[in-house]
Scaffold this motif. Structure first.
Motif, PDB file in Angstrom:
ATOM      1  N   ALA A 193       6.596  -3.946   8.244  1.00 40.39           N
ATOM      2  CA  ALA A 193       5.398  -4.538   8.841  1.00 40.39           C
ATOM      3  C   ALA A 193       4.430  -3.489   9.392  1.00 40.39           C
ATOM      4  N   ASP A 194       4.955  -2.426   9.990  1.00 44.10           N
ATOM      5  CA  ASP A 194       4.038  -1.432  10.580  1.00 44.10           C
ATOM      6  C   ASP A 194       3.290  -0.650   9.505  1.00 44.10           C
ATOM      7  N   LEU A 195       3.958  -0.399   8.390  1.00 46.64           N
ATOM      8  CA  LEU A 195       3.279   0.286   7.285  1.00 46.64           C
ATOM      9  C   LEU A 195       2.228  -0.637   6.657  1.00 46.64           C
TER      10      LEU A 195
ATOM     11  N   GLY B 141       7.504   7.442   4.843  1.00 46.61           N
ATOM     12  CA  GLY B 141       7.053   8.283   5.957  1.00 46.61           C
ATOM     13  C   GLY B 141       5.860   9.133   5.545  1.00 46.61           C
ATOM     14  N   LEU B 142       5.933   9.684   4.346  1.00 48.64           N
ATOM     15  CA  LEU B 142       4.829  10.513   3.853  1.00 48.64           C
ATOM     16  C   LEU B 142       3.561   9.695   3.669  1.00 48.64           C
ATOM     17  N   LEU B 143       3.735   8.469   3.218  1.00 50.42           N
ATOM     18  CA  LEU B 143       2.580   7.603   3.015  1.00 50.42           C
ATOM     19  C   LEU B 143       1.874   7.339   4.351  1.00 50.42           C
ATOM     20  N   ARG B 144       2.657   7.053   5.366  1.00 47.57           N
ATOM     21  CA  ARG B 144       2.070   6.828   6.699  1.00 47.57           C
ATOM     22  C   ARG B 144       1.368   8.080   7.192  1.00 47.57           C
TER      23      ARG B 144
ATOM     24  N   THR C 268      -7.690   3.652  -5.925  1.00 47.43           N
ATOM     25  CA  THR C 268      -6.681   2.595  -5.883  1.00 47.43           C
ATOM     26  C   THR C 268      -5.310   3.245  -5.836  1.00 47.43           C
ATOM     27  N   ILE C 269      -4.492   2.821  -4.887  1.00 46.03           N
ATOM     28  CA  ILE C 269      -3.129   3.346  -4.815  1.00 46.03           C
ATOM     29  C   ILE C 269      -2.172   2.215  -5.182  1.00 46.03           C
ATOM     30  N   ALA C 270      -1.294   2.516  -6.133  1.00 43.92           N
ATOM     31  CA  ALA C 270      -0.323   1.522  -6.592  1.00 43.92           C
ATOM     32  C   ALA C 270       0.957   1.687  -5.789  1.00 43.92           C
ATOM     33  N   LEU C 271       1.302   0.652  -5.039  1.00 46.76           N
ATOM     34  CA  LEU C 271       2.430   0.705  -4.107  1.00 46.76           C
ATOM     35  C   LEU C 271       3.346  -0.487  -4.323  1.00 46.76           C
TER      36      LEU C 271
END
Ligand code: IPE
Ligand code: IPE
Ligand code: MG
Length: 243
Positions: free
Chosen positions: A119-121, A88-91, A141-144
């Motif tokens: 899928a929405d994220l 949620g925070l990422l979105r 660059t974000i590592a996810l």
């Protein structure tokens, strides 16, 4: 020795040089919150502010590439509620920061198996990357859903899928298939919160990176801390196995 495996040797370091590529294991959000008798999500929220500060200071310091560990392939082991909060925070972060990132000419890359997110994220992430793709400033660059071992396994799978013969498999063949292909060699790897381990971050890329561990908890990390790290890097002597 293959020619391309020498790539980490071509950059600077020592003699007051600014690291071209800095990576950070952003750790300590939970402890920051629990010391304040707050829920862990409050620590993650405060950590998001540290992300924003760090991106800004990295640009100011002349760092070319900044790679942030935001969610590891092992972080699924956390309670579902915390995983949900982090997603949620990422979105929320993408929505809130995209304009500012664009204004600051930041380009965005993602590493890790992030397409396994909801899928929405995934769609939000793809849109953010696309929107910033023409920018020529800081390479963020974000590592996810990232794990260094997973990244190397996927590179090995790609080598097989590409039909390479054993003799064609060298360091360059692997590097070209890592998620970080195209980024400058990693110069400095910082971990906050006093833990001194890599936790599966950038295992290949860290081969000759300088490592810096600080006790500062991630939500407290600020411009002065990044500057201190850059100065410490400039004082390191990098030998790469030579004399
Ligand atoms: C880092 O802080 C953030 C993520 C791993 C997503 P932590 O949540 O690991 O904080 P601590 O280590 O429990 O203090
Ligand atoms: C590493 O921190 C992952 C991120 C910072 C995203 P962790 O807190 O998950 O690492 P461990 O579990 O202490 O090794
Ligand atoms: Mg942690």
């Amino acid at each position: 020795m293959s020619s391309a495996s020498a790539s980490p040797i071509q950059d600077g370091g020592g003699g007051g040089a600014v690291p071209r590529h800095v990576a950070i294991i952003m750790d300590g959000n939970g402890r920051w919150a629990s010391r304040r008798l707050m829920p862990r999500i409050a620590g993650h929220r405060a950590g998001m502010e540290a992300v924003r500060r760090t991106i800004q200071s990295a640009g100011t310091l002349g760092i070319e590439a900044l790679t942030l560990f935001a969610f590891s392939s092992e972080n699924w082991r956390r309670p579902a509620e915390e995983v949900r909060d982090l997603m949620g925070l990422l979105r929320f972060y993408l929505k809130r920061e995209i304009k500012e990132l664009d204004r600051n000419n930041v380009r965005l890359h993602l590493i890790g198996d992030w397409r396994r997110f909801d899928a929405d994220l995934v769609r939000d992430l793809e849109q953010a990357v696309a929107r910033l793709s023409g920018n020529g400033g800081l390479q963020l660059t974000i590592a996810l859903n990232y794990g260094g071992q997973d990244e190397i396994v996927r590179a090995a799978q790609a080598i097989v899928a590409d039909g390479l013969a054993a003799a064609e498999v060298d360091a360059a063949a692997i590097e070209q298939r890592l998620d970080t292909r195209g980024l400058p060699p990693l110069d400095l790897l910082i971990r906050t919160s006093g833990e001194a381990r890599l936790s599966n971050f950038l295992l290949w890329q860290a081969a000759y990176a300088e490592l810096l561990f600080t006790d500062v908890l991630w939500p407290d990390f600020d411009a002065a801390d990044l500057e201190k790290a850059v100065i410490a890097f400039g004082q390191r002597e990098r030998r790469y196995g030579g004399r």
